[in-house]
Scaffold this motif. Sequence first.
Motif, mmCIF file in Angstrom:
data_model
loop_
_atom_site.group_PDB
_atom_site.id
_atom_site.type_symbol
_atom_site.label_atom_id
_atom_site.label_comp_id
_atom_site.label_asym_id
_atom_site.label_seq_id
_atom_site.Cartn_x
_atom_site.Cartn_y
_atom_site.Cartn_z
ATOM 1 N N GLN A 341 0.872 -1.379 0.289
ATOM 2 C CA GLN A 341 -0.007 0.034 0.039
ATOM 3 C C GLN A 341 0.738 1.130 -0.058
ATOM 4 O OE1 GLN A 341 -2.781 -1.859 3.339
ATOM 5 N NE2 GLN A 341 -3.845 -0.297 2.488
ATOM 6 N N ALA A 342 1.879 1.118 0.905
ATOM 7 C CA ALA A 342 2.876 2.312 0.780
ATOM 8 C C ALA A 342 3.381 2.682 -0.772
ATOM 9 C CB ALA A 342 3.978 1.943 1.864
ATOM 10 N N LEU A 343 3.823 1.595 -1.426
ATOM 11 C CA LEU A 343 4.562 1.528 -2.876
ATOM 12 C C LEU A 343 3.515 2.283 -3.686
ATOM 13 C CD1 LEU A 343 6.350 -1.696 -2.889
ATOM 14 C CD2 LEU A 343 7.248 0.628 -2.600
ATOM 15 N N LEU A 344 2.184 1.971 -3.583
ATOM 16 C CA LEU A 344 1.156 2.306 -4.378
ATOM 17 C C LEU A 344 0.852 3.838 -3.832
ATOM 18 C CD1 LEU A 344 -1.005 2.207 -6.438
ATOM 19 C CD2 LEU A 344 -2.707 1.626 -4.628
ATOM 20 N N ALA A 345 0.708 4.201 -2.730
ATOM 21 C CA ALA A 345 0.591 5.640 -2.423
ATOM 22 C C ALA A 345 1.881 6.451 -3.007
ATOM 23 C CB ALA A 345 0.590 5.778 -0.887
ATOM 24 N N GLY A 346 2.964 5.929 -2.842
ATOM 25 C CA GLY A 346 4.333 6.558 -3.661
ATOM 26 C C GLY A 346 4.414 6.896 -4.955
ATOM 27 N N TRP A 347 3.814 5.853 -5.737
ATOM 28 C CA TRP A 347 3.461 5.795 -7.020
ATOM 29 C C TRP A 347 2.292 7.041 -7.570
ATOM 30 C CZ3 TRP A 347 6.990 5.194 -10.340
ATOM 31 C CH2 TRP A 347 6.993 5.357 -11.789
ATOM 32 N N CYS A 348 1.544 7.214 -6.659
ATOM 33 C CA CYS A 348 0.342 8.251 -6.837
ATOM 34 C C CYS A 348 0.807 9.711 -6.723
ATOM 35 C CB CYS A 348 -0.927 7.917 -6.051
ATOM 36 S SG CYS A 348 -1.621 6.100 -6.626
ATOM 37 N N GLY A 349 1.803 10.027 -7.213
ATOM 38 C CA GLY A 349 2.531 11.485 -6.983
ATOM 39 C C GLY A 349 2.449 12.215 -8.237
ATOM 40 N N MET A 350 1.402 11.804 -8.933
ATOM 41 C CA MET A 350 1.273 12.708 -10.096
ATOM 42 C C MET A 350 1.110 14.392 -9.830
ATOM 43 S SD MET A 350 0.044 9.780 -10.503
ATOM 44 C CE MET A 350 -1.568 9.344 -10.550
ATOM 45 N N ARG A 351 1.805 15.176 -10.461
ATOM 46 C CA ARG A 351 1.371 16.748 -10.245
ATOM 47 C C ARG A 351 0.314 17.348 -11.638
ATOM 48 N NH1 ARG A 351 4.518 14.368 -6.764
ATOM 49 N NH2 ARG A 351 5.589 15.930 -5.315
ATOM 50 N N GLY A 352 -0.441 18.274 -11.326
ATOM 51 C CA GLY A 352 -1.499 18.583 -12.124
ATOM 52 C C GLY A 352 -1.794 20.147 -12.087
ATOM 53 N N LEU A 353 -2.948 20.358 -11.862
ATOM 54 C CA LEU A 353 -3.518 21.807 -11.895
ATOM 55 C C LEU A 353 -2.797 22.667 -11.395
ATOM 56 C CD1 LEU A 353 -5.559 23.714 -13.548
ATOM 57 C CD2 LEU A 353 -7.128 22.921 -11.561
ATOM 58 N N VAL A 354 -2.505 22.508 -9.665
ATOM 59 C CA VAL A 354 -1.798 23.429 -9.011
ATOM 60 C C VAL A 354 -0.618 23.490 -9.528
ATOM 61 C CG1 VAL A 354 -0.980 23.874 -6.683
ATOM 62 C CG2 VAL A 354 -3.616 22.740 -7.161
ATOM 63 N N THR A 355 0.141 22.832 -9.611
ATOM 64 C CA THR A 355 1.614 23.207 -10.290
ATOM 65 C C THR A 355 1.600 23.844 -11.456
ATOM 66 O OG1 THR A 355 2.424 20.890 -9.572
ATOM 67 C CG2 THR A 355 3.471 22.120 -11.281
ATOM 68 N N LEU A 356 0.471 23.860 -12.258
ATOM 69 C CA LEU A 356 0.325 24.634 -13.795
ATOM 70 C C LEU A 356 0.176 25.975 -13.216
ATOM 71 C CD1 LEU A 356 -1.267 22.168 -16.310
ATOM 72 C CD2 LEU A 356 1.262 22.577 -16.104
ATOM 73 N N ALA A 357 -0.976 26.303 -12.289
ATOM 74 C CA ALA A 357 -1.391 27.489 -12.023
ATOM 75 C C ALA A 357 -0.478 28.440 -11.351
ATOM 76 C CB ALA A 357 -2.644 27.371 -11.326
ATOM 77 N N THR A 358 0.348 27.710 -10.381
ATOM 78 C CA THR A 358 1.058 28.455 -9.651
ATOM 79 C C THR A 358 2.562 28.868 -10.645
ATOM 80 O OG1 THR A 358 2.127 26.302 -8.892
ATOM 81 C CG2 THR A 358 0.727 27.769 -7.360
ATOM 82 N N ALA A 359 2.912 28.267 -11.740
ATOM 83 C CA ALA A 359 3.721 28.289 -12.570
ATOM 84 C C ALA A 359 3.402 29.594 -13.424
ATOM 85 C CB ALA A 359 4.212 27.013 -13.482
ATOM 86 N N PHE A 360 2.144 29.928 -13.836
ATOM 87 C CA PHE A 360 1.451 30.775 -14.548
ATOM 88 C C PHE A 360 1.560 32.153 -13.391
ATOM 89 C CE2 PHE A 360 -1.375 27.839 -16.782
ATOM 90 C CZ PHE A 360 -0.513 28.044 -17.871
ATOM 91 N N ALA A 361 1.445 32.036 -12.316
ATOM 92 C CA ALA A 361 1.418 33.117 -11.302
ATOM 93 C C ALA A 361 2.715 33.725 -11.191
ATOM 94 C CB ALA A 361 0.710 32.671 -10.103
ATOM 95 N N LEU A 362 3.826 33.336 -11.424
ATOM 96 C CA LEU A 362 4.937 33.708 -11.370
ATOM 97 C C LEU A 362 5.002 35.158 -12.104
ATOM 98 C CD1 LEU A 362 7.332 30.769 -11.701
ATOM 99 C CD2 LEU A 362 6.688 31.954 -9.706
#
Length: 513
Positions: A341-362
């Motif tokens: 279960q820990a290995l699965l949780a570790g693999w569920c680390g995809m980045r998405g909308l928040v990363t894109l939006a904060t990059a826009f906000a620079l």
Amino acid sequence: MSFFESLLVLLLVAVVLLQVSRRLSVPYPSMLALAGAAVALVPGMPYISLEPATALALFIAPALLDAAFDFPVGIARRFWLPLLVFAIGGVAVTAAAVAFVGWAVAGLPLAAALVLGAIVAPPDAAAATAVLSSMAIPRTTDTVLRGESLFNDAAALLIFDAALAVQSAGSLNTPVALHLTLAVPGGILLGIAAALLVRRLYGLVSGTLGGNLLQFVQTFLLWIAAARLGLSAVLAIVAFAMMLARSDGTRSSARMRVQSYAVWSAVVFVLNVMAFLLMGMQVRDIVGDMPADHLGEAIRFALLTVVIVIVVRFVICVGFNRIQALYARWHGQPEPATIRQALLAGWCGMRGLVTLATAFALPENFPQRDMVVLTAFAVVLATLVVQGLTLAPIIRLLGLDRRAAGSGELAARRSEIASAGLAPLEGLQEPEAQLLQSKFRLEQQAIADSAGAASLETYRRLALMAIAAQRDELDRLRVNHKVNVDEYNLLLEEIDWRELSVLPEEARRIEEI
């Protein structure tokens, strides 16, 4: 090609990709990431620039309110420790690790490096949820993965705001320190006050189109008001949504919930599409304007950052799991979660909308902005494509696919709900009560045995046949001008609700998202 035309093209592509992802059982955010990368390769795509404040309000505010409104506080109390470790500790450690590399390798100022760390730190639950909704993994893992998303975003955005304020001011001076000290409690109090005000307005607009419109207007207004006052807009939205969700005075009707859910799902999806489109446009121009030697350095740094964010999450997930297991063994208790279960949780680390939006906000004058934006897009693209597309096979490889057991547990819950519906009808002699008892018992028996399931299927077939006849008659009335447009829409909606109450679960679900 104008921005509007580009958006229409990408929306059309997104619809096609959604069908592909549904049939291949892959998360739709991975498909959107690939589409965004493709946009960067299309010649003639326009460059669209957004004001930093506009980017955050447009992309973050609705997604954050949606997540906070649906978050169950009881889950936070029960799973407070893993949520604290994964969502807050994990984000802080990832941001610190990326900040160190950004400072030591890329030569970023320390505050600017911490801004980059905050941008790429929060995992996005959307990709994981897109897979988990079609599978059944251990309930504790599923709960923590879905629950951490809200805290991920809030923690990362707080770090982002603080580090960006320090970077903009040049140092942590007294005005900046005072601003950061007041921003957190002030944002929470503003969110609570706004929720108390909106509660009084909901009674006037509940069940109307204006009620749906107010949900968006209030979200953007609250974010903008908090930002103008120098308070934490993130915590204002979170406090506002959680206060409203737990207020008896704002319990909406079933009709309003269905409509609101459909509207918010569509809006959040369109925002994701827009974010990937805009990022693809920016990356194309960044890559085109960078000298070859600097581009090579930026790509190497982006790849190093991708490795760091993936490795740090694995270290935190597996390390916390093993510490919990050791503590449980010392106290003679079963392990709360297995290493798989820990290995699965570790693999569920995809980045998405928040990363894109904060990059826009620079801001435009941010140190090495082009490299930071390119790194953010690389992290999103790599994690969504590599981890997102392999998540389902990883679940099966780890032996965590519990769809067979999960369906049985769901059937048990449905039986309990059916019994609860029968309880207030027991002993009543009215013909209407007996009709309702017959329908509820039919549903209960369908869960218990195959004969009952056959009876329920016959009931559905006959009911749908009658509903189809009603719809045909309504169409005949419209053709013969016996009903006007408003009457037709009202009667059609009533028939549609009747059909929804009869259809099985798989026929009611919106599968694309």
